[in-house]
Design a protein around this motif. Structure first.
Motif, mmCIF file in Angstrom:
data_model
loop_
_atom_site.group_PDB
_atom_site.id
_atom_site.type_symbol
_atom_site.label_atom_id
_atom_site.label_comp_id
_atom_site.label_asym_id
_atom_site.label_seq_id
_atom_site.Cartn_x
_atom_site.Cartn_y
_atom_site.Cartn_z
ATOM 1 N N LYS A 9 5.553 -3.995 -1.933
ATOM 2 C CA LYS A 9 4.435 -3.417 -1.178
ATOM 3 C C LYS A 9 4.947 -2.428 -0.130
ATOM 4 O O LYS A 9 4.407 -1.324 0.017
ATOM 5 N N ARG A 12 5.975 0.824 -1.761
ATOM 6 C CA ARG A 12 4.809 1.609 -2.162
ATOM 7 C C ARG A 12 4.147 2.249 -0.943
ATOM 8 O O ARG A 12 3.849 3.450 -0.923
ATOM 9 N N GLN A 19 -2.218 1.330 -4.993
ATOM 10 C CA GLN A 19 -1.817 0.429 -6.068
ATOM 11 C C GLN A 19 -2.156 1.028 -7.428
ATOM 12 O O GLN A 19 -1.406 0.852 -8.385
ATOM 13 N N MET A 22 0.522 3.548 -8.193
ATOM 14 C CA MET A 22 1.765 2.828 -8.493
ATOM 15 C C MET A 22 1.706 2.247 -9.896
ATOM 16 O O MET A 22 2.673 2.346 -10.653
ATOM 17 N N VAL A 33 -0.173 -4.995 -10.142
ATOM 18 C CA VAL A 33 0.563 -4.561 -8.957
ATOM 19 C C VAL A 33 0.125 -5.395 -7.759
ATOM 20 O O VAL A 33 0.953 -5.846 -6.958
ATOM 21 N N GLU A 37 2.620 -7.775 -5.559
ATOM 22 C CA GLU A 37 2.780 -7.583 -4.120
ATOM 23 C C GLU A 37 2.383 -8.819 -3.322
ATOM 24 O O GLU A 37 2.901 -9.035 -2.226
ATOM 25 N N TYR A 51 10.614 0.159 -10.736
ATOM 26 C CA TYR A 51 10.467 0.234 -9.276
ATOM 27 C C TYR A 51 11.764 0.766 -8.653
ATOM 28 O O TYR A 51 11.729 1.677 -7.825
#
Length: 117
Positions: A9, A12, A19, A22, A33, A37, A51
């Protein structure tokens, strides 16, 4: 997996993407996602790699094994095995002692062989 979720998280949010964005980027869904997270679900290994590649951080960082994004929690230093000594003697024989680069090349090759370079 809570700490891993926090790292995902934070990564990001550090670049200000949603999200949804992502999920598109790593080939997942927004709901997945969100679960990653929040520590409710664990991403497959391939998604961890995505990632790490996307944010240019190590998996050690994502897994909270280090606080350094570039990672490396230890240095690999293999012990010298008998065959390594044989290789060291072989390398010594391969270089021209008259060459001005002889020592530098030899040392570089030996460090590479020992995993230090």
């Amino acid at each position: 997996m809570k700490e891993v979720g926090k790292r995902l998280k934070a990564l990001r949010e550090s670049i200000g993407i949603s999200q949804v964005k992502m999920a598109e980027t790593i080939g997942s869904t927004q709901s997945s996602v969100n679960r990653y997270e929040n520590g409710q679900s664990t991403p497959p290994v391939e998604l961890f790699r995505r990632y790490a590649d996307y944010f240019d951080v190590s998996l050690d960082y994502i897994f909270a094994r280090t606080d350094k994004p570039q990672g490396v929690t230890y240095e690999f230093k293999p012990k010298a095995a008998p065959e390594r000594e044989e290789m060291r003697r072989f390398i010594e024989m391969c270089f021209d002692p008259q060459s001005p680069m002889n020592e530098k090349l030899k040392e570089t090759l030996l460090r590479m062989m020992e995993g230090e370079a």
